[in-house]
Write an enzyme that holds these catalytic residues in place. Structure first.
Site, PDB file in Angstrom:
ATOM      1  N   GLU A  62       0.891  -1.150   0.000  1.00  0.00           N
ATOM      2  CA  GLU A  62       0.000   0.000   0.000  1.00  0.00           C
ATOM      3  C   GLU A  62       0.933   1.204   0.000  1.00  0.00           C
ATOM      4  OE1 GLU A  62      -3.409   1.029   3.003  1.00  0.00           O
ATOM      5  OE2 GLU A  62      -2.760  -1.033   3.315  1.00  0.00           O
ATOM      6  N   ARG A 297       5.133 -13.194   9.544  1.00  0.00           N
ATOM      7  CA  ARG A 297       5.803 -11.931   9.272  1.00  0.00           C
ATOM      8  C   ARG A 297       7.110 -11.858  10.067  1.00  0.00           C
ATOM      9  NH1 ARG A 297       3.828  -6.827   9.718  1.00  0.00           N
ATOM     10  NH2 ARG A 297       1.975  -7.514   8.643  1.00  0.00           N
ATOM     11  N   LYS A 307       4.342   0.667  10.722  1.00  0.00           N
ATOM     12  CA  LYS A 307       4.450   1.942  10.009  1.00  0.00           C
ATOM     13  C   LYS A 307       4.061   3.103  10.903  1.00  0.00           C
ATOM     14  CE  LYS A 307       3.431   0.341   5.359  1.00  0.00           C
ATOM     15  NZ  LYS A 307       2.262   0.003   4.552  1.00  0.00           N
TER      16      LYS A 307
HETATM   17  P1  ATP Z   1       0.110  -1.658   7.230  1.00  0.00           P
HETATM   18  O1  ATP Z   1       0.552  -1.373   8.633  1.00  0.00           O
HETATM   19  O2  ATP Z   1      -0.113  -0.443   6.416  1.00  0.00           O
HETATM   20  O3  ATP Z   1      -0.917  -2.731   7.041  1.00  0.00           O
HETATM   21  P2  ATP Z   1       1.904  -3.543   6.018  1.00  0.00           P
HETATM   22  O4  ATP Z   1       3.178  -3.740   6.729  1.00  0.00           O
HETATM   23  O5  ATP Z   1       0.912  -4.610   5.950  1.00  0.00           O
HETATM   24  O6  ATP Z   1       1.429  -2.226   6.632  1.00  0.00           O
HETATM   25  P3  ATP Z   1       1.770  -3.344   3.139  1.00  0.00           P
HETATM   26  O7  ATP Z   1       2.205  -2.199   2.305  1.00  0.00           O
HETATM   27  O8  ATP Z   1       0.348  -3.728   3.107  1.00  0.00           O
HETATM   28  O9  ATP Z   1       2.224  -3.001   4.591  1.00  0.00           O
HETATM   29  O10 ATP Z   1       2.696  -4.588   2.881  1.00  0.00           O
HETATM   30  C1  ATP Z   1       3.103  -5.055   1.616  1.00  0.00           C
HETATM   31  C2  ATP Z   1       3.527  -6.486   1.728  1.00  0.00           C
HETATM   32  O11 ATP Z   1       4.578  -6.636   2.660  1.00  0.00           O
HETATM   33  C3  ATP Z   1       2.397  -7.371   2.211  1.00  0.00           C
HETATM   34  O12 ATP Z   1       2.299  -8.467   1.323  1.00  0.00           O
HETATM   35  C4  ATP Z   1       2.803  -7.798   3.578  1.00  0.00           C
HETATM   36  O13 ATP Z   1       2.390  -9.105   3.824  1.00  0.00           O
HETATM   37  C5  ATP Z   1       4.315  -7.690   3.542  1.00  0.00           C
HETATM   38  N1  ATP Z   1       4.839  -7.385   4.871  1.00  0.00           N
HETATM   39  C6  ATP Z   1       4.581  -6.302   5.615  1.00  0.00           C
HETATM   40  N2  ATP Z   1       5.201  -6.354   6.807  1.00  0.00           N
HETATM   41  C7  ATP Z   1       5.895  -7.519   6.824  1.00  0.00           C
HETATM   42  C8  ATP Z   1       6.749  -8.175   7.782  1.00  0.00           C
HETATM   43  N3  ATP Z   1       7.014  -7.641   8.976  1.00  0.00           N
HETATM   44  N4  ATP Z   1       7.277  -9.371   7.435  1.00  0.00           N
HETATM   45  C9  ATP Z   1       7.030  -9.904   6.237  1.00  0.00           C
HETATM   46  N5  ATP Z   1       6.239  -9.358   5.301  1.00  0.00           N
HETATM   47  C10 ATP Z   1       5.672  -8.179   5.582  1.00  0.00           C
HETATM   48 MG    MG Z   2      -1.222  -3.907   4.894  1.00  0.00          MG
END
Ligand code: ATP
Ligand code: MG
Length: 594
Positions: A62, A297, A307
C-alpha cells in the site's frame, strides 16, 4: 518426466513455499493458462499466448509509507521465487483505499525494490500495476455477484450490523435486507455508485452464511460508500471495494499463481477462495485461479516495524528522518551501510515459516558482516584520539622525516594493492590504548612496554602528560631501531601488542557517527511500557576522529572495515566536498551478546 534418480538427486525445497511451487510445477497446475499481455478478465487472457511465466507472484504494498526490513523479506521472497522458478513477480500498488495513499511513497517503493536487486520488467513488459486500474472490473464483479444471487445491499446501521454479526460463540442473524430481489439490489447498488446515498447508509455484502464458524464468512462487506477523491481515479467513484474483496480480484486479473501473504490473512483465505470460485463459475476470471499461502511476518528484535510507530519516531524527532541510519526502513538500512546482498542473505537465512517468532537483530548484522568482510577495503582510524610523540625521532630518523608505510587494501586479496601512509614523530592513537598502571593481561601502551605500531615500527612507551583533571593529553615513546615492518630482522624484538594509529602529518580529520541499536530492549512496546520509553539513549554518539589518508578519498556509500573497530560507510548524504563523514555500520563482533 524426471527419472527416479533425477528425482532423488533434486535438492530438497528449502522452505514450504518452494515445496508448494515445485509441486504445482510438477503437476502442471498452471501449464494451460494464457496471458493476455497485461492484466484482464477471462476473455482477455483467453485470446493471449500461453503464459510465458511458469509462476506469477506479486509484491503488493500500500503506498502509505516507507518500506522496512519486513517488506524486504517479502520482496526477496516473492521476487526470489519468480527468479528461481522462471516466473515473473509483479510490483502492484494496492491503492484501493482512497484516503490513505500518497504519491510520494510510490517512487521510494520502486527505488527500494530496485535497490534490493529486483526488477518488474520481464520479456520486454513492465509488470508494474496499480489496483485502482481494476475498479471497473471490481464493480462489474459486484453486479455479477448480485445477479447470481451471491450479494445484497444491506441498509442496516453499522451498529445493527455489528450486533447481528454474532461472535465466536454466537451465530449471526440474517439482515432483513438479505432477501431483497436481484432487481432491487441492482438498483440500490447503482444508486450507491451514482452518489445518491451518504457515507455509511448502505454497503454491499456477499451472501454466504451468517452462521459460519468463520466470522469472515458471515456475509462480509465488499463495497462501501465513501465520498472521497482518489489520487488516480479522482471523483469517478464514491463507492470503494473492501480490501478482502479487491485483493483476490487483483491477483486473478494479473494471473497470479501463488499469492503469498502474512499469517493474519489466514482466516480470510476461505473468502478468497469463495469469491474466486464464484467469479470463475461466472466465467469472469481466468482459471486455474490464484491460491493464497500465508507465512509468518518478520519480527526483528531491537526495532519496531509498524508503520505507525516508525512515523511517530520521525514526526516526534527521535530520529532525523525516514532514512536515519538507525531506522529499520530500507532507506535507513541503506544509509547505515547495509548492502542489497546482505539483506538477501538475511532473507535466505531466516527462511519462511508458519509460526510467528522473533529473529534476533544479530542475525541481520552477521549477514552484513559475512557480505562485507570479503569486499570492504581495510583502513586505520582512531576514534578517540590522543597524540603520541616519539621523543627520539629526530635523532633516530632525522628532524621532519616522514617514513612511508603500507598495508594491503584487503588481506586476502593482494591484487587489490596497497594503501600508503606516513609514520612520523607524532601519531594519533586510541585513548584507551594507554594505561598508566596496566591491568592484568593488558599488552598495549604503558610505561616500559614495547609494542608494534601496526605496519610501522616497534616503540617503547616512556610515559604520558596529564592535565589538571588527570586526563592524558599526550603519550610519549621512543623508537626501537631496525624494527620496521617488512624489513629484515624486524621481528627480532618480540612484542605482544599491535597498535593501530594514524599519522598526525597525513591523517584526515573526520566526523564519525557511532550508531547503535535504536531500542535498548529486545521487544520494544510489547510490555507495560510505551515503546518511546524504551529508546536506547546511546543510539548515536558523534566523535571527531582521525583516519588514514586513503579514507580522505572515499566516495559516498563506500564501505570499509576500520581495523579493530568494525564496518563503516561514507554517509551517502553528508560525506563529501572536503567533509568526511562515516557511519558505523556494525562492530566486528556482536557487542550485545552475553
Ligand atoms: P500496514 O501497517 O499499512 O498494514 P503492512 O506492513 O501490511 O502495513 P503493506 O504495504 O500492506 O504493509 O505490505 C506489503 C507487503 O509486505 C504485504 O504483502 C505484507 O504481507 C508484507 N509485509 C509487511 N510487513 C511484513 C513483515 N514484517 N514481514 C514480512 N512481510 C511483511
Ligand atoms: Mg497492509
Amino acid at each position: 518426466m524426471a527419472s527416479p534418480t533425477e528425482k532423488e538427486n533434486a535438492p530438497k525445497p528449502s522452505n514450504f513455499l518452494r515445496g508448494i511451487v515445485e509441486r504445482d510445477l510438477e503437476q502442471g497446475t498452471y501449464r494451460q493458462r494464457h496471458w493476455g499481455g497485461g492484466p484482464g478478465d477471462a476473455a482477455h487472457h483467453r485470446m493471449g499466448e500461453p503464459d510465458p511465466a511458469r509462476i506469477r507472484t506479486r509484491f503488493p504494498p500500500e503506498p502509505n509509507g516507507y518500506l522496512h526490513v519486513g517488506h524486504a523479506k517479502s520482496i526477496c521472497l516473492n521476487f526470489g521465487l519468480a527468479r528461481d522458478y522462471q516466473g515473473i513477480c509483479h510490483l502492484r500498488f494496492d491503492d484501493t483505499n482512497p484516503e490513505k495513499e500518497e504519491v510520494e511513497y510510490v517512487e521510494s517503493i520502486k527505488d527500494a525494490v530496485r535497490w534490493l536487486g529486483f526488477d518488474w520488467d520481464a520479456h520486454g513488459t513492465s509488470h508494474l500495476y496499480q489496483a485502482s486500474d481494476y475498479f471497473d472490473f471490481m464493480y462489474r464483479a459486484a453486479e455479477y455477484l448480485i445477479e447470481a444471487g451471491h450479494a445484497y445491499v444491506d441498509e442496516q446501521t453499522p451498529e445493527e450490523m455489528r450486533v447481528n454479526r454474532g461472535d465466536f460463540s454466537k451465530p449471526g442473524t440474517d439482515s432483513p435486507f438479505r432477501s431483497r430481489s436481484i432487481d432491487e439490489n441492482l438498483q440500490r447498488l447503482r444508486e450507491m455508485r451514482d452518489g445518491k446515498l451518504e457515507d455509511g447508509k448502505a454497503v454491499l455484502r456477499a451472501k454466504i452464511d451468517m452462521a459460519s464458524p468463520n466470522i469472515n464468512l458471515r456475509d462480509p462487506t465488499i463495497y462501501r460508500i465513501k465520498h472521497a477523491e482518489h489520487h488516480h481515479t479522482g471523483g469517478k467513484w464514491c463507492i470503494y471495494p473492501m480490501y478482502t474483496f479487491a485483493h483476490p480480484i487483483e491477483d486473478a486479473l494479473e494471473n497470479i499463481t501463488h499469492s503469498i501473504c502474512t499469517l493474519e490473512f489466514e482466516d480470510q483465505r476461505p473468502f478468497y477462495d469463495w469469491l474466486l470460485d464464484r467469479l470463475a463459475e461466472g466465467g469472469l476470471i481466468n482459471t486455474p485461479q490464484p491460491r493464497q499461502y500465508e507465512f509468518a511476518r518478520l519480527n526483528l528484535t531491537y526495532v519496531v516495524t509498524s508503520k505507525r510507530k516508525l512515523k511517530q519516531l520521525v514526526d516526534q524527532g527521535h530520529v532525523t528522518g525516514w532514512d536515519d541510519p538507525r531506522m529499520p526502513t530500507i532507506v535507513g538500512l541503506r544509509r547505515r551501510g547495509y548492502t542489497p546482498e546482505s539483506l538477501q542473505l538475511f532473507a535466505d537465512r531466516i527462511g519462511v515459516s508458519k509460526a510467528d517468532s522473533w529473529i534476533d537483530y544479530s542475525t541481520l548484522e552477521i549477514a552484513l558482516r559475512d557480505d562485507l568482510d570479503p569486499k570492504a577495503a581495510r583502513a586505520m582510524a582512531v576514534l578517540d584520539p590522543v597524540k603520541m610523540v616519539i621523543t627520539n625521532w629526530d635523532e633516530a630518523m632525522g628532524a621532519g622525516h616522514l617514513d612511508p608505510c603500507s598495508a594491503p587494501v584487503h588481506p586476502h586479496a593482494p591484487e587489490r594493492g596497497k594503501r600508503e601512509f606516513m609514520f612520523g614523530r607524532e601519531l594519533w592513537i586510541e585513548r584507551t590504548d594507554y594505561e598508566e598502571t596496566p591491568p592484568k593481561g593488558f599488552f598495549r601502551l604503558f610505561p616500559g612496554n614495547k609494542v608494534r605500531m601496526k605496519y610501522g615500527h616497534v616503540i617503547e612507551c616512556t610515559g604520558a602528560t596529564k592535565d589538571a583533571s588527570g586526563q592524558v593529553t599526550e603519550v610519549q615513546a621512543t623508537l626501537v631501531p631496525d624494527t620496521k615492518s617488512g624489513t629484515p630482522g624486524a621481528d627480532a624484538v618480540k612484542v605482544k601488542g599491535n597498535i593501530t594509529w594514524v599519522g598526525v602529518a597525513d591523517g584526515v580529520k573526520a566526523e564519525v557517527r557511532l550508531y547503535d541499536r535504536l531500542f535498548s530492549v529486545p521487544q520494544p512496546g510489547t510490555g507495560e511500557k510505551d515503546f518511546l520509553d524504551e529508546l536506547n539513549p546511546d543510539s548515536l554518539k558523534v566523535v571527531t576522529a582521525y583516519v588514514e589518508p586513503s579514507l580522505g578519498r572515499a566516495k559516498g556509500d563506500e564501505k570499509f572495515q576500520f581495523e579493530r573497530h568494525g564496518y563503516f560507510v561514507a554517509d551517502r548524504k553528508d560525506h563529501g566536498g572536503g567533509r568526511p563523514v562515516f557511519n558505523r555500520v556494525t562492530g566486528l563482533k556482536d557487542g550485545w551478546a552475553k
